[in-house]
Scaffold this motif. Structure first.
Motif, mmCIF file in Angstrom:
data_model
loop_
_atom_site.group_PDB
_atom_site.id
_atom_site.type_symbol
_atom_site.label_atom_id
_atom_site.label_comp_id
_atom_site.label_asym_id
_atom_site.label_seq_id
_atom_site.Cartn_x
_atom_site.Cartn_y
_atom_site.Cartn_z
ATOM 1 N N SER A 132 30.770 88.139 90.487
ATOM 2 C CA SER A 132 31.925 87.370 90.029
ATOM 3 C C SER A 132 31.392 86.066 89.435
ATOM 4 C CB SER A 132 32.862 87.079 91.202
ATOM 5 O OG SER A 132 33.331 88.290 91.748
ATOM 6 N N ALA A 133 31.776 85.793 88.175
ATOM 7 C CA ALA A 133 31.119 84.723 87.410
ATOM 8 C C ALA A 133 31.204 83.347 88.076
ATOM 9 C CB ALA A 133 31.720 84.661 86.011
ATOM 10 N N CYS A 134 32.307 83.064 88.791
ATOM 11 C CA CYS A 134 32.454 81.729 89.388
ATOM 12 C C CYS A 134 31.395 81.469 90.457
ATOM 13 C CB CYS A 134 33.864 81.548 89.951
ATOM 14 S SG CYS A 134 34.339 82.814 91.124
ATOM 15 N N LEU A 135 30.824 82.531 91.050
ATOM 16 C CA LEU A 135 29.781 82.346 92.074
ATOM 17 C C LEU A 135 28.478 81.825 91.475
ATOM 18 C CD1 LEU A 135 30.365 85.585 94.202
ATOM 19 C CD2 LEU A 135 30.969 83.237 94.831
ATOM 20 N N ASN A 152 32.523 77.641 85.164
ATOM 21 C CA ASN A 152 33.844 77.021 85.360
ATOM 22 C C ASN A 152 34.940 77.924 84.816
ATOM 23 O OD1 ASN A 152 32.943 74.600 86.603
ATOM 24 N ND2 ASN A 152 32.217 73.926 84.605
ATOM 25 N N VAL A 153 35.197 78.998 85.546
ATOM 26 C CA VAL A 153 36.155 80.010 85.062
ATOM 27 C C VAL A 153 37.367 80.151 85.972
ATOM 28 C CG1 VAL A 153 34.558 81.430 83.700
ATOM 29 C CG2 VAL A 153 34.710 81.775 86.182
ATOM 30 N N ARG A 154 37.411 79.370 87.065
ATOM 31 C CA ARG A 154 38.531 79.536 88.006
ATOM 32 C C ARG A 154 39.844 79.014 87.420
ATOM 33 N NH1 ARG A 154 38.352 80.377 93.452
ATOM 34 N NH2 ARG A 154 39.419 78.424 93.908
ATOM 35 N N PRO A 204 27.349 88.612 84.956
ATOM 36 C CA PRO A 204 28.586 87.972 85.416
ATOM 37 C C PRO A 204 29.839 88.610 84.843
ATOM 38 C CG PRO A 204 27.405 86.550 83.855
ATOM 39 C CD PRO A 204 26.603 87.810 83.974
ATOM 40 N N VAL A 205 30.852 88.713 85.679
ATOM 41 C CA VAL A 205 32.140 89.262 85.238
ATOM 42 C C VAL A 205 33.254 88.369 85.805
ATOM 43 C CG1 VAL A 205 33.698 91.253 85.279
ATOM 44 C CG2 VAL A 205 31.224 91.638 85.311
ATOM 45 N N CYS A 206 34.102 87.846 84.941
ATOM 46 C CA CYS A 206 35.310 87.145 85.411
ATOM 47 C C CYS A 206 36.513 87.926 84.891
ATOM 48 C CB CYS A 206 35.373 85.705 84.925
ATOM 49 S SG CYS A 206 36.941 84.949 85.460
ATOM 50 N N PRO A 207 37.123 88.752 85.736
ATOM 51 C CA PRO A 207 38.219 89.597 85.269
ATOM 52 C C PRO A 207 39.358 88.810 84.633
ATOM 53 C CG PRO A 207 37.545 90.230 87.478
ATOM 54 C CD PRO A 207 36.799 88.980 87.158
HETATM 55 S S1 SF4 Z 1 38.741 86.156 88.572
HETATM 56 FE FE1 SF4 Z 1 37.094 84.888 87.794
HETATM 57 S S2 SF4 Z 1 37.379 82.931 88.762
HETATM 58 FE FE2 SF4 Z 1 38.620 84.375 89.904
HETATM 59 S S3 SF4 Z 1 37.294 85.039 91.584
HETATM 60 FE FE3 SF4 Z 1 37.017 86.489 89.917
HETATM 61 S S4 SF4 Z 1 35.276 85.706 88.781
HETATM 62 FE FE4 SF4 Z 1 35.988 84.056 90.073
#
Ligand code: SF4
Length: 315
Positions: free
Chosen positions: A9-12, A16-18, A41-44
């Motif tokens: 998960s990219a935020c880990l 700054n994707v939250r 990294p993947v931020c859905p």
């Molecule tokens: S959706 Fe993006 S910001 Fe939210 S937990 Fe997953 S990776 Fe992190």
């Protein structure tokens, strides 16, 4: 050695994707495990087209098939997320991942115990993040964990052992197909397998012994399935003591009565969790090196992951 490819998960990673424009950098994942790993990294939420910052979201409805809804405006994001996730997992196949580390507690990325709200606004912690669910259904054998669970030393050890073993297995797969390569891999991993499950150890032994009766493809497929199922089962102090005593049997001739007594005591103290597993392992490694025991020298059980990760060090 090539780095192990892991989805994350990219935020880990500190991106700054939250929803609030922040991150959830995890130093163990970036600085320690990161030395051996190449992250994908993947931020859905961002990858499915949502902005940063954005309204926070949660799951609601049936915990087995919840809706993904924004918290205030109650906008339903379910179809958008599902459509994107189903395509994304197919793309991810090309990456050759050995596992995935998810962000805990996220309605998109969390792998277990995610809050799902009922019609009265009451949460039950029974959900799975929407992307995490699609990912785990698509890659049922891949090791997955979340960063919260990885703070538990036993779970961390198990996950890291699985990703390193899967990477070694992938090296076998990329070589020319041969039953001999499977036998060689199995021989070196025998005691590691035994430390997870004596029952699976027997079954895998049988599979390898009858390898000629199967097509190569069937052999590879069946072996990989049982291997990942086996490693998913946790080792215990008792199972490890069993393996260590088995190893001790290889030094019947060389060790004095006093040395045998000392080794037995150290194994028993580890079984009772007075001392960490690394203590008897180090003593056995010493004898393996001293007496050049050829079979044990090859056993990955003694060295399944880099010492620098400081695993097997807890009680
Ligand atoms: S959706 Fe993006 S910001 Fe939210 S937990 Fe997953 S990776 Fe992190």
């Amino acid at each position: 050695m090539e780095k192990i490819k892991l989805g994350i998960s990219a935020c880990l990673l500190g991106e700054n994707v939250r929803y609030d424009g922040g991150h959830k950098l995890d130093r163990f994942l970036t600085d320690t495990l990161g030395q051996y790993v190449e992250y994908v990294p993947v931020c859905p939420e961002v990858e499915c087209g949502l902005p940063i910052p954005r309204e926070s979201m949660h799951l609601e409805g049936d915990p087995d098939s919840p809706r993904l809804v924004t918290s205030k405006a109650k906008q339903d994001m379910t179809e958008r997320m599902l459509n994107w996730a189903k395509k994304r997992v197919v793309e991810i196949e090309k990456e050759g991942l050995c596992g995935f580390v998810f962000k805990s507690d996220s309605p998109s990325s969390g792998m277990e115990r995610i809050k799902v709200y009922n019609e009265n606004g009451m949460p039950v912690k029974k959900g799975i993040g929407m992307f995490a669910r699609i990912f785990m259904e698509h890659f049922p054998l891949l090791p997955v964990e979340d960063e919260g669970r990885l703070h538990d030393p036993g779970l961390r050890e198990n996950f890291i052992e699985r990703i390193f073993t899967l990477r070694r297995w992938r090296e076998v797969i990329t070589k020319r197909e041969s039953r001999g390569n499977v036998v060689d891999f199995h021989t070196k991993h025998k005691l590691l397998i035994l430390s997870h499950s004596p029952k699976h150890y027997q079954a895998m032994g049988k599979l390898v012994a009858t390898a000629k009766e199967l097509s190569i493809k069937e052999l590879y497929q069946q072996y990989q399935t049982i291997l990942m199922e086996t490693l998913h089962l946790k080792t215990t102090p008792k199972k490890n003591a069993n393996v260590l005593q088995h190893m001790m049997g290889y030094f019947k001739e060389q060790l004095s009565a006093d040395e045998k007594q000392e080794l037995l005591e150290v194994i028993d103290h580890s079984r009772q969790e007075y001392i960490p597993l690394i203590v008897p392992i180090t003593l056995i490694q010493h004898y393996v090196r001293k007496y050049e025991q050829p079979y044990l020298k090859e056993q990955l059980y003694l060295n399944p992951h880099p010492l620098e990760l400081q695993l097997r060090n807890h009680v």
